[in-house]
Motif scaffolding. Sequence first.
Motif, PDB file in Angstrom:
ATOM      1  N   ARG A 161      -5.273  -2.829  -6.279  1.00 29.88           N
ATOM      2  CA  ARG A 161      -5.549  -2.314  -4.936  1.00 29.88           C
ATOM      3  C   ARG A 161      -6.685  -1.289  -5.009  1.00 29.88           C
ATOM      4  N   GLN A 162      -6.631  -0.440  -6.019  1.00 26.29           N
ATOM      5  CA  GLN A 162      -7.692   0.563  -6.173  1.00 26.29           C
ATOM      6  C   GLN A 162      -9.013  -0.083  -6.601  1.00 26.29           C
ATOM      7  N   GLU A 183      -5.821   7.005  -6.642  1.00 25.83           N
ATOM      8  CA  GLU A 183      -5.275   7.369  -5.324  1.00 25.83           C
ATOM      9  C   GLU A 183      -5.559   8.829  -5.009  1.00 25.83           C
ATOM     10  N   GLU A 232       2.809  -5.120   5.798  1.00 20.25           N
ATOM     11  CA  GLU A 232       1.420  -5.590   5.709  1.00 20.25           C
ATOM     12  C   GLU A 232       1.329  -7.107   5.603  1.00 20.25           C
ATOM     13  N   SER A 267       0.834  -1.212   0.000  1.00 18.19           N
ATOM     14  CA  SER A 267       0.000   0.000   0.000  1.00 18.19           C
ATOM     15  C   SER A 267       0.865   1.257   0.000  1.00 18.19           C
ATOM     16  N   ASN A 277       1.164   4.817  -2.111  1.00 17.09           N
ATOM     17  CA  ASN A 277       0.657   5.682  -3.173  1.00 17.09           C
ATOM     18  C   ASN A 277       1.809   6.269  -3.978  1.00 17.09           C
TER      19      ASN A 277
END
Lengths: 258, 661
Positions: free
Chosen positions: B179-180, B57, A202, A139, A141
């Motif tokens: 993931r999104q 994001e 994670e 995770s 960004n």
Amino acid sequence: MSGSGEKMLNLTLKVWRQKNSNAKGNLETHNVTGISTDMSFLEMFDVLNEKLINEGKEPIAFDHDCREGICGMCSMYINGQPHGPKQGVTTCQLHMRSFKDGDTITVEPWRSVAFPVIKDLAVDRSAFDRIISSGGFVSVNTGNAKDANNILIPKDDADDAFNAAACIGCGACVAACKNGSAMLFVSAKVSQLALLPQGKVEAKGRVLNMVGQMDEEGFGNCTNTGACEAECPKGISLENIARMNREYLSSSLTYVKK
Amino acid sequence: MSSSKLDAKIPAGTIEEKWTKFRSTVHLVNPANKRSLEVIIVGSGLAGASAAASLAEMGYKVKVFCFQDSPRRAHSIAAQGGINAAKNYQNDGDSVYRLFYDTIKGGDYRAREANVHRLSEVSGAIIDQCVAQGVPFAREYGGTLSNRSFGGTQVQRTFYAAGQTGQQLLLGAYSALQRQVGMGAVKLYARHEMLDVVVIDGKARGIIARDLISGKLEKHFGHAVLLATGGYGNVFFLSTNAMGSNVTAAWKAHKKGAFFGNPCYTQIHPTCIPVSGDHQSKLTLMSESLRNDGRIWVPKKAGDTRKPSEIPEEERDYYLERRYPAFGNLVPRDVASRAAKERCDAGFGVGNSKLAVYLDFEANMMRYGQIEANKQSLQNPTKEKIREMGREVVKEKYGNLFDMYKQITGEDPYELPMRIYPAVHYTMGGLWVDYNLMTTVPGMYALGEANFSDHGANRLGASALMQGLADGYFVIPYTIGDYLSEEIRTKAISTDHEAFVKAEAEVQECINKLMSVKGTKSVDHFHKALGKIMWDKCGMARNEAGLKSAIVEIQKLREEFWKDVRVPGSADEFNPELEKAARVADFLELGELMCKDALNRNESCGGHFREEFQTEEGEALRDDVNYAYVAAWEMKEVGNWELHKEELKYENIKIAQRSYK
């Protein structure tokens, strides 16, 4: 091509035909002649399809794209083996020199509850995408990264992670497994990320979520038969399953979801 | 002078400050507004997946479309050798400026300076981002990242993961995308093909897509439409592209008003496995990274039929080392390809077809073996022992490529030199875009190989991955704000709007037309015929007479296609033949434009080699006075285009005759 000793083959093909996911399918017999041993298995199908089209019949639907063994799209179950008799190759990289003149070859789609047939030899593998969505990522960004050499990673760990990450998501492991288990696929991603410092943060939640999604998709369980490893075109190791089992066990004992 | 219809929107300031200033001053969209702005992304390769993940994001509502069964299949996955970045980890003199300079020079001075400089600036952040995602790049024993060399450069700036760098980078971007998807920020439409763009009041507002399983057409609205649909090398039928790679999305955009930039710039990659017969469906690349350690040669005697091992050293012509001593085997791709063609045309080719040259690892295997022996302090090792150890080193670096070669040819490249020949690999041309990556249709963007912007007339190796990820991770997230900040008051437009209805009807009509021809020849028949015309007359070498006849032949073939193509099955089911037919129909229009562009460009530059324009030594001869421009073509109707020119200004790099000698 020079040096390879090109020969011509005549073959009998028994191919699975199925109109759509609801229809009942059957094996259809086709004869193909003058197949060069230099052709790939899919090029042999191109020849057959061209013949069917010229005869006014419907060609056989099958998935394929890169034809160099990396996209993971091709998926034929050939004479009872995913991607055919040769080890370490996908269907597109299987060449006709692996067969003999006069052979009968049976070609079926991947068989698994979690991979419904779309048409003929093409199946729906979107379950794999949903498993990745459940946790197969770090995770982070875009724009949050520190300099790439900030965290040193031992070469052996990086190499092991790479070997796990080499999975092409074709689903041969599922097709090979008598239980239709996706353990090799899931464990390859779990391992890759568990081996790297970036993925460790994670790791606990990831393994629980991915295994949970795998079960939800209808894949079977693992009974350590090892057919997945034997049939994997990229040589993904069973060690990954062992690693995932360790990760899973320790995570289920220690991970508390907040 | 540039055409008044082309505004590249290059920010003011020095080259070093353009991007920084732009980023700091571009309009922003506040988080609440982002939630109501919808972005459509077509294509899920490096550019599409990285853009989708990044925009989601940031808070935009994103829809992603791909024709494959999963976004992870996109053809970026097949990129082998590596990705460039100006990190200077090797302390060998690399810098943002040097990467910028190498790219402009490698592109034979036909790329836009401002875009290329930005690409160099963001290159380092791409590596950081990928490592953070868990991309397992190759590393040294000390744990740092490893680098190797690629063509057209004298530094080591290429990051890699064995011979599967594209796979690892794409899986990184795919993971970020999934993931999104899992969080509901991206809606994924796999097995969907975009068949038209919907333009309302001059702005791109959505697409028409076909669900490839049910055959149903769907209408999708977006405040902006991003095309990240790759290149059009498959116009040649045989190329290193995946079977499904196509121009359709870009071509539909072109027909709706997006200008097409430099369509004739095609990259022919020097090291591919040669064609083996008529059954061949695609060509397979052997990574440029092999030229780090492989030496290219042909026999000095024309028509020499001896086995390579029987040809003594002094009877071998290492022609790249001979002609280009400064760069040797690592000259750029266009130069290496033409040199191979020159030797084969002159009768020095090897193998049955004589259309191949050797790529030989023997010398380097021995060199590596000696290094290993020294490391292990072996006293007087045998030649066999040294070779065995060297073989292991080569295997670790290129194992998967050697296996692939053996699988395809039936020959063991550890024992015999590889036979290689150039093949169509990449297209530098593509939709014309401004600095913001926007096409000439407001709201419609083109990213990655689908646009024309960064590689000029020749792309350097390991730069496609860099550009795809630069566009998706680090450029579009900023530049799209410039447009969308003006769109915050635009409510989602109903797909019942007449423009959507009309576009859908047109797509349906085209499908009906394809199904109703019921001719006698398969789609592949036409595709192969087109490919042959393109390869013979618009391939590695072009000339005026050939291009003129190609245009006539393509027009005739196109006419024949619409009269005699046979598409089996029906349109309301999974029908791969129908998909192919629609794509080939577009290639049949594109091929004509490529020839037209090649004919217009009366010079040789990079991958575009006009036989009439060469130096005495057979190198490409540019005409900077008359052709230092981007050719941007506007379609009036099929077969009728208007040329617009964007003048290329070199303010930071002195334009010069390219030399690798």
